[in-house]
Design a protein around this motif. Structure first.
Motif, PDB file in Angstrom:
ATOM      1  N   PHE A 178       0.843  -1.202   0.000  1.00  9.67           N
ATOM      2  CA  PHE A 178       0.000   0.000   0.000  1.00  9.67           C
ATOM      3  C   PHE A 178       0.877   1.251   0.000  1.00  9.67           C
ATOM      4  O   PHE A 178       2.007   1.236   0.499  1.00  9.67           O
ATOM      5  N   SER A 179       0.350   2.341  -0.545  1.00  8.22           N
ATOM      6  CA  SER A 179       1.124   3.581  -0.671  1.00  8.22           C
ATOM      7  C   SER A 179       1.086   4.379   0.629  1.00  8.22           C
ATOM      8  O   SER A 179       0.393   4.028   1.586  1.00  8.22           O
ATOM      9  N   VAL A 180       1.810   5.512   0.639  1.00  6.60           N
ATOM     10  CA  VAL A 180       1.869   6.382   1.812  1.00  6.60           C
ATOM     11  C   VAL A 180       0.506   6.993   2.131  1.00  6.60           C
ATOM     12  O   VAL A 180       0.267   7.464   3.247  1.00  6.60           O
ATOM     13  N   VAL A 181      -0.418   6.957   1.162  1.00  5.38           N
ATOM     14  CA  VAL A 181      -1.780   7.441   1.384  1.00  5.38           C
ATOM     15  C   VAL A 181      -2.438   6.672   2.534  1.00  5.38           C
ATOM     16  O   VAL A 181      -3.310   7.198   3.239  1.00  5.38           O
ATOM     17  N   THR A 182      -1.998   5.437   2.741  1.00  2.00           N
ATOM     18  CA  THR A 182      -2.529   4.599   3.815  1.00  2.00           C
ATOM     19  C   THR A 182      -2.396   5.286   5.173  1.00  2.00           C
ATOM     20  O   THR A 182      -3.260   5.148   6.039  1.00  2.00           O
ATOM     21  N   VAL A 183      -1.300   6.020   5.374  1.00  2.00           N
ATOM     22  CA  VAL A 183      -1.059   6.694   6.650  1.00  2.00           C
ATOM     23  C   VAL A 183      -2.180   7.682   6.939  1.00  2.00           C
ATOM     24  O   VAL A 183      -2.737   7.727   8.041  1.00  2.00           O
ATOM     25  N   ALA A 184      -2.531   8.480   5.931  1.00  2.00           N
ATOM     26  CA  ALA A 184      -3.600   9.475   6.098  1.00  2.00           C
ATOM     27  C   ALA A 184      -4.951   8.800   6.322  1.00  2.00           C
ATOM     28  O   ALA A 184      -5.773   9.277   7.118  1.00  2.00           O
ATOM     29  N   MET A 185      -5.187   7.677   5.644  1.00  2.00           N
ATOM     30  CA  MET A 185      -6.451   6.961   5.801  1.00  2.00           C
ATOM     31  C   MET A 185      -6.592   6.400   7.219  1.00  2.00           C
ATOM     32  O   MET A 185      -7.658   6.519   7.845  1.00  2.00           O
ATOM     33  N   VAL A 186      -5.516   5.815   7.743  1.00  2.00           N
ATOM     34  CA  VAL A 186      -5.544   5.262   9.105  1.00  2.00           C
ATOM     35  C   VAL A 186      -5.740   6.378  10.124  1.00  2.00           C
ATOM     36  O   VAL A 186      -6.475   6.221  11.112  1.00  2.00           O
ATOM     37  N   GLN A 187      -5.116   7.524   9.906  1.00  2.00           N
ATOM     38  CA  GLN A 187      -5.282   8.659  10.813  1.00  2.00           C
ATOM     39  C   GLN A 187      -6.732   9.130  10.839  1.00  2.00           C
ATOM     40  O   GLN A 187      -7.267   9.463  11.908  1.00  2.00           O
ATOM     41  N   LEU A 188      -7.380   9.151   9.681  1.00  2.00           N
ATOM     42  CA  LEU A 188      -8.784   9.558   9.612  1.00  2.00           C
ATOM     43  C   LEU A 188      -9.672   8.587  10.386  1.00  2.00           C
ATOM     44  O   LEU A 188     -10.536   8.998  11.179  1.00  2.00           O
ATOM     45  N   ILE A 189      -9.461   7.294  10.187  1.00  4.41           N
ATOM     46  CA  ILE A 189     -10.261   6.276  10.887  1.00  4.41           C
ATOM     47  C   ILE A 189     -10.040   6.382  12.399  1.00  4.41           C
ATOM     48  O   ILE A 189     -10.983   6.298  13.196  1.00  4.41           O
ATOM     49  N   THR A 190      -8.774   6.602  12.803  1.00  2.00           N
ATOM     50  CA  THR A 190      -8.449   6.742  14.227  1.00  2.00           C
ATOM     51  C   THR A 190      -9.170   7.944  14.831  1.00  2.00           C
ATOM     52  O   THR A 190      -9.706   7.862  15.947  1.00  2.00           O
ATOM     53  N   SER A 191      -9.197   9.049  14.109  1.00  2.00           N
ATOM     54  CA  SER A 191      -9.872  10.261  14.605  1.00  2.00           C
ATOM     55  C   SER A 191     -11.369  10.033  14.786  1.00  2.00           C
ATOM     56  O   SER A 191     -11.973  10.533  15.739  1.00  2.00           O
ATOM     57  N   ILE A 192     -11.964   9.283  13.889  1.00  2.00           N
ATOM     58  CA  ILE A 192     -13.397   8.976  14.001  1.00  2.00           C
ATOM     59  C   ILE A 192     -13.661   8.120  15.246  1.00  2.00           C
ATOM     60  O   ILE A 192     -14.620   8.364  15.993  1.00  2.00           O
ATOM     61  N   VAL A 193     -12.802   7.127  15.464  1.00  2.00           N
ATOM     62  CA  VAL A 193     -12.946   6.276  16.656  1.00  2.00           C
ATOM     63  C   VAL A 193     -12.791   7.102  17.928  1.00  2.00           C
ATOM     64  O   VAL A 193     -13.561   6.963  18.887  1.00  2.00           O
ATOM     65  N   LEU A 194     -11.798   8.001  17.956  1.00  2.00           N
ATOM     66  CA  LEU A 194     -11.584   8.859  19.123  1.00  2.00           C
ATOM     67  C   LEU A 194     -12.773   9.777  19.362  1.00  2.00           C
ATOM     68  O   LEU A 194     -13.159  10.027  20.512  1.00  2.00           O
ATOM     69  N   LEU A 195     -13.366  10.281  18.298  1.00  2.00           N
ATOM     70  CA  LEU A 195     -14.559  11.120  18.428  1.00  2.00           C
ATOM     71  C   LEU A 195     -15.685  10.346  19.103  1.00  2.00           C
ATOM     72  O   LEU A 195     -16.336  10.850  20.032  1.00  2.00           O
ATOM     73  N   LEU A 196     -15.911   9.116  18.656  1.00  2.00           N
ATOM     74  CA  LEU A 196     -16.978   8.300  19.232  1.00  2.00           C
ATOM     75  C   LEU A 196     -16.712   8.000  20.712  1.00  2.00           C
ATOM     76  O   LEU A 196     -17.634   8.024  21.536  1.00  2.00           O
ATOM     77  N   LEU A 197     -15.446   7.740  21.048  1.00  2.00           N
ATOM     78  CA  LEU A 197     -15.097   7.484  22.454  1.00  2.00           C
ATOM     79  C   LEU A 197     -15.310   8.736  23.308  1.00  2.00           C
ATOM     80  O   LEU A 197     -15.821   8.659  24.433  1.00  2.00           O
ATOM     81  N   ASN A 198     -14.922   9.893  22.775  1.00  2.00           N
ATOM     82  CA  ASN A 198     -15.116  11.154  23.495  1.00  2.00           C
ATOM     83  C   ASN A 198     -16.585  11.450  23.734  1.00  2.00           C
ATOM     84  O   ASN A 198     -16.997  11.853  24.826  1.00  2.00           O
ATOM     85  N   VAL A 199     -17.391  11.247  22.690  1.00  2.00           N
ATOM     86  CA  VAL A 199     -18.838  11.507  22.791  1.00  2.00           C
ATOM     87  C   VAL A 199     -19.457  10.601  23.843  1.00  2.00           C
ATOM     88  O   VAL A 199     -20.232  11.051  24.703  1.00  2.00           O
ATOM     89  N   ARG A 200     -19.126   9.333  23.784  1.00  2.00           N
ATOM     90  CA  ARG A 200     -19.702   8.376  24.735  1.00  2.00           C
ATOM     91  C   ARG A 200     -19.311   8.719  26.172  1.00  2.00           C
ATOM     92  O   ARG A 200     -20.156   8.732  27.080  1.00  2.00           O
ATOM     93  N   PHE A 201     -18.026   9.006  26.400  1.00  2.00           N
ATOM     94  CA  PHE A 201     -17.557   9.285  27.760  1.00  2.00           C
ATOM     95  C   PHE A 201     -18.165  10.579  28.296  1.00  2.00           C
ATOM     96  O   PHE A 201     -18.612  10.643  29.450  1.00  2.00           O
ATOM     97  N   ALA A 202     -18.180  11.623  27.469  1.00  2.00           N
ATOM     98  CA  ALA A 202     -18.678  12.928  27.907  1.00  2.00           C
ATOM     99  C   ALA A 202     -20.168  12.879  28.229  1.00  2.00           C
ATOM    100  O   ALA A 202     -20.619  13.419  29.249  1.00  2.00           O
ATOM    101  N   ILE A 203     -20.941  12.224  27.370  1.00  2.00           N
ATOM    102  CA  ILE A 203     -22.400  12.223  27.543  1.00  2.00           C
ATOM    103  C   ILE A 203     -22.859  11.183  28.562  1.00  2.00           C
ATOM    104  O   ILE A 203     -23.678  11.470  29.443  1.00  2.00           O
ATOM    105  N   VAL A 204     -22.320   9.961  28.461  1.00  2.00           N
ATOM    106  CA  VAL A 204     -22.774   8.870  29.341  1.00  2.00           C
ATOM    107  C   VAL A 204     -22.148   8.973  30.731  1.00  2.00           C
ATOM    108  O   VAL A 204     -22.843   8.887  31.750  1.00  2.00           O
ATOM    109  N   LYS A 205     -20.823   9.168  30.788  1.00  2.00           N
ATOM    110  CA  LYS A 205     -20.105   9.157  32.055  1.00  2.00           C
ATOM    111  C   LYS A 205     -20.217  10.492  32.794  1.00  2.00           C
ATOM    112  O   LYS A 205     -20.429  10.534  34.019  1.00  2.00           O
ATOM    113  N   LEU A 206     -20.078  11.603  32.056  1.00  2.00           N
ATOM    114  CA  LEU A 206     -20.028  12.929  32.694  1.00  2.00           C
ATOM    115  C   LEU A 206     -21.328  13.714  32.553  1.00  2.00           C
ATOM    116  O   LEU A 206     -21.404  14.862  32.993  1.00  2.00           O
TER     117      LEU A 206
END
Length: 501
Positions: A178-206
């Motif tokens: 795979f090309s270096v574009v893969t790095v940017a794609m993985v970063q995007l997916i990671t950011s989406i996962v982090l967003l979902l974790l932040n939303v869940r923790f902030a709304i459900v836990k706090l």
């Protein structure tokens, strides 16, 4: 307090692990993607990073206003959350639009130094990174709320997991073709996962709630006024850290960008080492201000935190001077030799602001950050002018001259005078408390370099041996001469506690 202590420890664990990962990750990335493609990746990342100015300083203002509104009641916090959510949703959409325009017109910026295939890769990565920036903007409001509630353990644990998982996904994909574009794609997916974790923790836990229909009233004007000068700070950081890389790319091409990227990446380790400690004190400082803390109390916090920050920074800086030349060669490979001297030069003036980050937060808590923004904003423009002409005259090494000048005059001189005479912080006390640390560190560096008269650092064994000997010298000088009584008491308690376990 437990969250602060544990959060600070996890911050440093995260930084150490992140940089250990990068020691292996970056050279693999350069090897698997190639120096030019690595340069393209770094350049596109630096270009899209400029979109962060769209946040207009609002993210840095949230904690300050959270404590203001919390004193009034939970309904006011809900209004604040609603206002921020609407603002950052708008900013996210705007970042996608601007990112699309940058992607379309990228040949105008890099067409002279990039070939057609390199331009194609750059355009794809610019598009992916624009989407990543938009996701990050949405996540900011939830992340700020979590920080304001001092839930540092969750934040640092989440970052720790990301640090480990991301390269474990990227490297195998690059190895199978795979090309270096893969790095940017993985970063995007990671950011989406982090967003979902932040939303869940902030709304459900706090129990984070939003009042979307109600307006903030007079507080909204205060937010815009307060954030306007934080925006200047964001622009200054972008100019100092990102724009020189873009100029390098436009004048010298992707190979030179790769070298400059190593400088920036290593320099960012220093930023991380400093911010790891000061960031966990941001809510405390704003709370102190809301409780009318005195200037002496603020000065004591700055001295206490600043000593620890400077001690860590001096240790790493000295170690880099002693064995960094071989480290750069071992880590990045041939073709990156200039990065060593560029780092030695740029890291020295950075020691001052990075050991005084708490002072910035005290300025903001007191709403006295305007002068810093204007002064450093002016010097950032001077930085770019010096950088442009220095690159033309001296080549790649000239890229650091403007940065050094702006830090030395701005953070080294002007901000220290401003903190002392206007903000009310006792900077004389600060420098008296850190004087022995600086002298002790200088002696450690001299002795560490002297070791190389007997041991030539040209392999991993000699690198490790000299590095370990330097660390022992640094520790002995600190403990016997530079440390204060409180630090010795803390160290003894920690050792006893560890032995009992």
């Amino acid at each position: 307090m437990k969250q602060i202590k544990t959060g600070a420890v996890l911050s440093y664990v995260n930084i150490i692990l992140k940089n250990l990962v990068n020691i292996f990750y970056t050279p693999l990335l350069i090897h698997l993607a190639g120096q030019n493609n690595f340069g393209i990746y770094q350049l596109t990342a630096q270009t899209i990073a400029t979109l962060s100015i769209l946040s207009m300083g609002f993210s840095g203002a949230y904690i300050h206003f959270f404590w203001m509104e919390k004193k009034k009641g939970e309904e006011f916090v809900r209004r604040l959350n609603g206002t921020y959510l609407k603002m950052f949703a708008t900013i996210a959409i705007l970042s996608i639009v601007i990112g699309a325009l940058v992607t379309i017109f990228s040949p105008l910026f890099f067409g002279n130094t990039f070939n057609s295939s390199e331009l194609k890769i750059a355009r794809i990565m610019l598009g992916l990174m624009s989407l990543n920036m938009a996701v990050t903007f949405i996540s900011t409001i939830f992340d700020s709320f979590i920080s304001a509630n001092q839930m540092f353990v969750f934040q640092q644990s989440r970052i720790l997991a990301t640090t480990i998982i991301q390269p474990l996904i990227v490297i195998p994909l690059l190895m199978i073709g795979f090309s270096v574009v893969t790095v940017a794609m993985v970063q995007l997916i990671t950011s989406i996962v982090l967003l979902l974790l932040n939303v869940r923790f902030a709304i459900v836990k706090l129990n984070m709630e939003f009042a979307l229909k109600e307006k903030m009233g007079p507080t909204a004007k205060l937010i815009f006024a307060f954030s306007g000068f934080l925006l200047i700070n964001d622009i200054v950081d972008l100019i100092n850290n990102n724009l020189p890389g873009v100029i390098v790319g436009s004048l010298l091409g992707p190979a030179s960008v790769a070298v400059y990227a190593i400088v920036v990446q290593t320099r960012n380790i220093f930023f991380q080492l400093s911010l790891a400690l000061s960031n966990v004190f941001i809510p405390k400082i704003n709370k102190m201000f809301s409780e009318s803390a005195s200037n002496d109390e603020f000065s004591d916090v700055m001295v206490k935190v600043g000593r620890v920050q400077l001690l860590i920074l001096l240790f790493v800086y000295g170690g880099f001077i002693v064995v960094g030349k071989f480290f750069i060669k071992m880590w990045a490979g041939n073709g990156f030799q200039d990065a060593y001297w560029m780092l030695v030069i740029t890291l020295f003036p950075a020691l001052v602001p990075l050991s005084q980050n708490v002072g910035i937060e005290i300025q903001r808590a007191k709403n006295m950050h305007k002068f810093r923004s204007l002064a450093l904003g002016t010097l950032a423009l001077v930085n770019i002018i010096i950088t442009y002409y220095s690159l033309k005259i001296f080549g790649l090494t000239g890229s650091v001259f403007g940065y050094v000048f702006s830090l030395a005059i701005g953070n080294g001189l002007l901000i220290n005078l401003y903190n002392h005479f206007v903000v009310g912080l006792d900077m004389v006390k600060f420098w008296k408390s850190t004087f022995k640390l600086v002298i002790g560190s200088a002696l450690s560096i001299v002795l560490g370099l002297a070791l190389q008269m007997f041991i030539n650092v040209d392999n991993v064994l000699s690198f490790s041996l000299v590095g370990l000997m330097y660390a022992c010298i640094f520790y002995l000088i600190w403990y016997l001469w530079s440390s204060d009584d409180n630090e010795k008491i803390f160290l003894k308690k920690y050792i006893k506690k560890y032995i009992k376990k």
